[in-house]
Design a protein around this motif. Structure first.
Motif, short mmCIF file in Angstrom:
data_model
loop_
_atom_site.label_atom_id
_atom_site.label_comp_id
_atom_site.label_asym_id
_atom_site.label_seq_id
_atom_site.Cartn_x
_atom_site.Cartn_y
_atom_site.Cartn_z
N SER A 20 14.03 -3.35 -30.56
CA SER A 20 14.76 -2.23 -30.17
C SER A 20 13.83 -1.11 -30.30
N ARG A 21 12.53 -1.39 -30.71
CA ARG A 21 11.50 0.00 -30.50
C ARG A 21 10.95 -0.07 -29.31
N ASP A 22 10.40 1.25 -28.79
CA ASP A 22 9.79 1.57 -27.72
C ASP A 22 8.40 0.84 -27.67
N ASP A 23 7.81 0.83 -28.81
CA ASP A 23 6.38 0.21 -28.97
C ASP A 23 6.23 -0.25 -30.26
N ILE A 24 5.39 -1.23 -30.31
CA ILE A 24 4.95 -1.83 -31.64
C ILE A 24 3.57 -1.85 -31.76
N GLN A 25 2.92 -2.18 -33.16
CA GLN A 25 1.50 -2.18 -33.12
C GLN A 25 1.17 -3.66 -33.81
N ILE A 26 0.38 -4.39 -33.20
CA ILE A 26 -0.09 -5.39 -33.64
C ILE A 26 -1.71 -5.32 -34.67
N ASP A 27 -1.67 -5.88 -35.51
CA ASP A 27 -2.88 -5.77 -36.42
C ASP A 27 -3.67 -6.82 -36.39
N GLY A 28 -4.96 -6.96 -36.43
CA GLY A 28 -5.73 -8.24 -36.45
C GLY A 28 -7.01 -7.80 -35.90
N GLU A 29 -7.79 -6.60 -36.55
CA GLU A 29 -8.88 -6.27 -35.73
C GLU A 29 -10.08 -7.51 -35.77
N SER A 30 -10.23 -8.34 -36.86
CA SER A 30 -11.06 -9.33 -37.03
C SER A 30 -10.47 -10.84 -36.60
N ALA A 31 -9.22 -10.69 -36.03
CA ALA A 31 -8.68 -11.91 -35.76
C ALA A 31 -9.61 -12.95 -34.86
N LYS A 32 -9.54 -14.10 -35.16
CA LYS A 32 -10.19 -15.23 -34.25
C LYS A 32 -9.09 -16.21 -33.88
N VAL A 33 -7.76 -16.18 -34.50
CA VAL A 33 -6.86 -17.03 -34.14
C VAL A 33 -5.56 -16.41 -34.33
N CYS A 34 -4.50 -16.75 -33.66
CA CYS A 34 -3.26 -15.84 -33.86
C CYS A 34 -2.69 -15.78 -35.23
N GLN A 35 -3.02 -16.70 -36.45
CA GLN A 35 -2.52 -16.51 -37.58
C GLN A 35 -3.31 -15.33 -38.41
N ASP A 36 -4.22 -14.94 -37.66
CA ASP A 36 -4.82 -13.60 -38.23
C ASP A 36 -4.40 -12.37 -37.84
N THR A 37 -3.37 -12.32 -36.88
CA THR A 37 -2.59 -11.16 -36.36
C THR A 37 -1.42 -11.02 -37.08
N CYS A 38 -0.79 -9.74 -36.99
CA CYS A 38 0.71 -9.77 -37.56
C CYS A 38 1.32 -8.49 -36.81
N CYS A 39 2.56 -8.40 -36.84
CA CYS A 39 3.25 -7.21 -36.16
C CYS A 39 3.34 -6.23 -37.15
N LYS A 40 2.67 -5.10 -37.10
CA LYS A 40 2.38 -4.16 -38.03
C LYS A 40 3.77 -3.32 -38.31
N SER A 41 4.40 -3.35 -37.02
CA SER A 41 5.63 -2.30 -37.08
C SER A 41 7.10 -3.21 -37.69
N PHE A 42 6.68 -4.27 -38.09
CA PHE A 42 7.61 -5.37 -38.76
C PHE A 42 8.29 -4.35 -40.13
N GLU A 43 9.56 -4.42 -40.02
CA GLU A 43 10.37 -3.88 -41.10
C GLU A 43 11.36 -4.76 -41.55
N GLU A 44 11.41 -5.23 -42.61
CA GLU A 44 12.33 -6.26 -42.97
C GLU A 44 13.90 -5.41 -43.15
N ARG A 45 14.94 -6.17 -42.66
CA ARG A 45 16.08 -5.90 -42.66
C ARG A 45 16.63 -5.90 -44.01
N ARG A 46 17.34 -4.88 -44.50
CA ARG A 46 18.00 -4.98 -45.87
C ARG A 46 19.22 -4.23 -45.56
#
Length: 107
Positions: A20-46
């Protein structure tokens, strides 16, 4: 914009597998495989931030991407046709990943 499907159901922005965001940010500047990335925009639902309904879920979402070694990254923007973010049980952004990440082949 890429079509985005997200399995991080614990994210406050996840609404029926869409963001439901207009845009997201993916982190992983030195990523070599997908496991080295993450959704920096993730916010836990509480209980205190149940606001996923604030935005409308969209199939297409702008994606800013720091994974510069990904073949879909062009000047820190994702240009894949379809992007999958995983992290069904994620409680923090480091437990998510961009499954679409594909290491650029520089021959």
């Amino acid at each position: 914009m890429p079509a985005l499907v997200c399995s991080a159901q614990n994210c406050v922005y996840n609404n029926a597998m869409y963001c439901s965001r207009d845009d997201i940010q993916i982190d992983g500047e030195s990523a070599k495989v997908c496991q080295d990335t993450c959704c920096k925009s993730f916010e836990e639902r509480r209980r205190d931030n149940m606001r996923s309904s604030m935005g409308s879920p969209s199939v297409e979402t702008g994606i800013k991407c720091e994974a510069v070694h990904c073949r879909y990254n062009d000047e820190c923007c994702c240009h894949a046709e379809h992007v999958d973010i995983s992290g069904a049980a994620a409680k923090r952004c480091g437990e998510t990943e961009c499954v679409t990440f594909d290491k650029e082949d520089k021959r």
